[in-house]
Design a protein around this motif. Structure first.
Motif: not given
Length: 310
Positions: A90, A278, A282-283, A286
Motif C-alpha cells: 500500500d 495501514t 489507500t488500502a 488496493i
C-alpha cells in the motif's frame, strides 16, 4: 453481487466500511460487504490476523484472502488456507514507513538526543556529525518498503547498501545478496535498518556474530519484525558499547511486557509498533483493485509464495 467478508477486529469495521464501499463503487464492483456472510457464499475475505476467521476450510467458494497487513507470517502456514493469499502493498503504508525510518536515521546521524535531552545549561559544541555521505547505512530487506526507505536515504546523500536473500537491483543503492553479501553489507555499517519479512531464514539475523560486524558504536533500527533480532545478543552489544543505540518498533511479544529490559535500558528507544500503519483510504483501493482483477480473470497482485513465506 459479490459477497465480501470483512474479518478484522470489531473497531476496524468503522474505519474501513466507508472507504471499502467507496473503493468498490469506483472500481465498478457490485459488492455486499459484511462481517457475517455464510462461508459457502463468501467470494472474497478482507482479512486481518486479529479478526475472527481462523479456519478457512468452510470457505469453499472463496477466490482469495486479501490481507490488510503487510506481514503474513501469522497466517501463511495455516493448513486450512488453500485459497490465494495476497499481502498488502500500500503506498500509504510505504510512505509512513519511509517517514519513520528517515526520521530515526536522521536522529541518530545528527546526534539529536544529546541536545533534545540535554537541556541542562551545558554548551555541547563538540558534537558535530559527519555529512550523510560519510555515514554508511545498511537496509536489510529491499522489498517495497526497504527499497523505498533506502532510496529516500540515498536522496539525502547517505551511502546506502541494501541486502536481500535473492539478487535485486534498486537504483541508488549498492545491492548485495546471499550469505556472503550479508557479511559485506553489515561490515562497518554505522546504521542498520531491518525491514525483512519474518521467516525461518530471517529469525535472529542480527545475532551476536552479525552485530559484531557493524562499526563500533553503530545504531540498530528495527521497524520490520521482532524476531529478526536476537534480543539477548543486542542487549549484550548495547552494554559493551558495540551498539550505541537501538530504536525498536516491533517485538516478539506485543505489547512489550512492562518488565522487559528494553524499557529501562538507557540506550534503547521503544516505539509501539507505529512505524507503518495501514491507512484505510489507500488500502481500500488496493483491495478493490485485486477484486476487480480477480473478477476480470487477471492475476492477483502481491500473491504470497507459501514456500518463501511472503
Amino acid at each position: 453481487m459479490l459477497n465480501v467478508l470483512f474479518s478484522a477486529k470489531p473497531q476496524a469495521w468503522d474505519a474501513y466500511q466507508a472507504p471499502l464501499s467507496d473503493a468498490f463503487a469506483k472500481a465498478g464492483l457490485a459488492v455486499a460487504l459484511a462481517r457475517d456472510h455464510a462461508p459457502a457464499k463468501t467470494d472474497y475475505i478482507v482479512f486481518a490476523p486479529n479478526g475472527p476467521v481462523r479456519d478457512f476450510a468452510p470457505y469453499v467458494n472463496t477466490k482469495a484472502v486479501l490481507s490488510l497487513w503487510a506481514g503474513v507470517e501469522t497466517v501463511v502456514d495455516n493448513p486450512t488456507l488453500t485459497q490465494p493469499l495476497c499481502r498488502l502493498v500500500d503506498p500509504g503504508l510505504t510512505r509512513g514507513m519511509v517517514e519513520w525510518v528517515t526520521g530515526h536515521v536522521l536522529r541518530h546521524h545528527l546526534g539529536m538526543d544529546a541536545h533534545i535531552l540535554g537541556q541542562d545549561g551545558i554548551w555541547r559544541d563538540e558534537i558535530s556529525p559527519p555529512l550523510a555521505a560519510e555515514r554508511p547505512v545498511t537496509i536489510l530487506g529491499i522489498g517495497a518498503l526497504g527499497a523505498a526507505c533506502g532510496q529516500a536515504l540515498a536522496g539525502l546523500g547517505f551511502a546506502v547498501t541494501g541486502w536481500s536473500r535473492s539478487p535485486k537491483d534498486v537504483p541508488g543503492l549498492r545491492c548485495l545478496h546471499g550469505a556472503a553479501g550479508l557479511q559485506e553489507a553489515l561490515r562497518a555499517a554505522q546504521i542498520v535498518v531491518t525491514l525483512l519479512p519474518q521467516t525461518a531464514d530471517t529469525q535472529n539475523i542480527l545475532d551476536a556474530q552479525n552485530l559484531a560486524l557493524l562499526a563500533p558504536g553503530a545504531c540498530v533500527i528495527n521497524p520490520g519484525r521482532g524476531p529478526l533480532i536476537d534480543d539477548a545478543a543486542l542487549l549484550q552489544a548495547l552494554d559493551s558499547g558495540q551498539i550505541a543505540h537501538a530504536t525498536l518498533d516491533v517485538f516478539r511479544r506485543e505489547p512489550l511486557p512492562a518488565d522487559h529490559p528494553y524499557w529501562a535500558h538507557p540506550q534503547v528507544t521503544v516505539t509501539p509498533h507505529i512505524a507503518a500503519t495501514t491507512r484505510p483510504e489507500t488500502a481500500a483501493k488496493i483491495i478493490a483493485e485485486n477484486i476487480r482483477r480477480g473478477e476480470a480473470g487477471l492475476p492477483f497482485l502481491n500473491v504470497v509464495d507459501r514456500q518463501l513465506g511472503y
